[in-house]
Structures are given as structure tokens and as C-alpha cells.
Design a protein around this motif. Sequence first.
Motif, short mmCIF file in Angstrom:
data_model
loop_
_atom_site.label_atom_id
_atom_site.label_comp_id
_atom_site.label_asym_id
_atom_site.label_seq_id
_atom_site.Cartn_x
_atom_site.Cartn_y
_atom_site.Cartn_z
N LEU A 9 31.11 -29.32 -55.79
CA LEU A 9 31.58 -28.26 -54.90
C LEU A 9 31.80 -28.79 -53.50
O LEU A 9 31.18 -29.78 -53.10
CB LEU A 9 30.53 -27.14 -54.84
N ASN A 10 32.64 -28.08 -52.74
CA ASN A 10 32.75 -28.45 -51.33
C ASN A 10 31.45 -28.00 -50.64
O ASN A 10 30.64 -27.26 -51.20
CB ASN A 10 34.00 -27.86 -50.68
N GLU A 11 31.26 -28.44 -49.42
CA GLU A 11 29.99 -28.21 -48.73
C GLU A 11 29.67 -26.73 -48.55
O GLU A 11 28.54 -26.30 -48.77
CB GLU A 11 30.02 -28.90 -47.37
N GLU A 12 30.67 -25.93 -48.20
CA GLU A 12 30.43 -24.51 -47.95
C GLU A 12 30.00 -23.78 -49.23
O GLU A 12 29.07 -22.97 -49.23
CB GLU A 12 31.68 -23.83 -47.38
N MET A 13 30.67 -24.07 -50.33
CA MET A 13 30.32 -23.42 -51.60
C MET A 13 28.96 -23.91 -52.09
O MET A 13 28.16 -23.13 -52.60
CB MET A 13 31.41 -23.68 -52.64
N ALA A 14 28.68 -25.19 -51.92
CA ALA A 14 27.38 -25.73 -52.33
C ALA A 14 26.25 -25.07 -51.54
O ALA A 14 25.19 -24.78 -52.10
CB ALA A 14 27.35 -27.24 -52.15
N ASP A 15 26.49 -24.82 -50.26
CA ASP A 15 25.47 -24.13 -49.45
C ASP A 15 25.20 -22.73 -49.99
O ASP A 15 24.05 -22.29 -50.05
CB ASP A 15 25.92 -24.04 -47.98
N CYS A 16 26.25 -22.03 -50.38
CA CYS A 16 26.09 -20.68 -50.95
C CYS A 16 25.32 -20.75 -52.26
O CYS A 16 24.44 -19.92 -52.52
CB CYS A 16 27.45 -20.03 -51.18
N LEU A 17 25.63 -21.73 -53.09
CA LEU A 17 24.96 -21.86 -54.39
C LEU A 17 23.48 -22.19 -54.20
O LEU A 17 22.62 -21.56 -54.82
CB LEU A 17 25.64 -22.92 -55.25
N THR A 18 23.18 -23.15 -53.34
CA THR A 18 21.77 -23.51 -53.16
C THR A 18 20.99 -22.37 -52.50
O THR A 18 19.82 -22.18 -52.80
CB THR A 18 21.63 -24.81 -52.35
N GLU A 19 21.65 -21.59 -51.66
CA GLU A 19 21.00 -20.41 -51.07
C GLU A 19 20.60 -19.43 -52.18
O GLU A 19 19.48 -18.90 -52.18
CB GLU A 19 21.94 -19.74 -50.07
#
Length: 73
Positions: A9-19
Motif C-alpha cells: 500500500l502507499n503510505e497514507e493507506m497503510a497508515d489507515c490500515l494499521t490504525e
Amino acid sequence: MQNKAEVLLNEEMADCLTEQFNKGCIDYVSERIVLENGELVTRVTFDGCDPFIGNYLFHAGALFYKKTLKNLM
């Protein structure tokens, strides 16, 4: 993790997923990698057999969409 699943994932989507994974106490491993084409992505590895994983993936997508719309306004 028994049956590992992973997504790039790109960084923004990965941040949402890990959140979302942190909210649900889902075990995961994330690492930033560079693809052959030079693109920087985040690889998130998690247990693909968790019965609620689909919910967290859905909510991460919705959160990403909401943040993207907010940034456009």
C-alpha cells in the motif's frame, strides 16, 4: 501468524490500515520497501484467517476515502 496475508500500500493507506488493526488488536508487521520501479510502498503482513479481517480492511478503506475527501476540500 499461521496463514500470512500481505498487501502493498502507499503510505497514507497503510497508515489507515494499521490504525484500524491497532483498534482491533490485530497482529501485523509493516515495513517500507522500494519496488523495482523505484516506488516506495509499505508492506503490511497479517494473519489472513482472522474472521474479522475483512471488516478492518473495509474500515481502513473508508477512513482513507474520508481523509482524501477532507484533503481535497
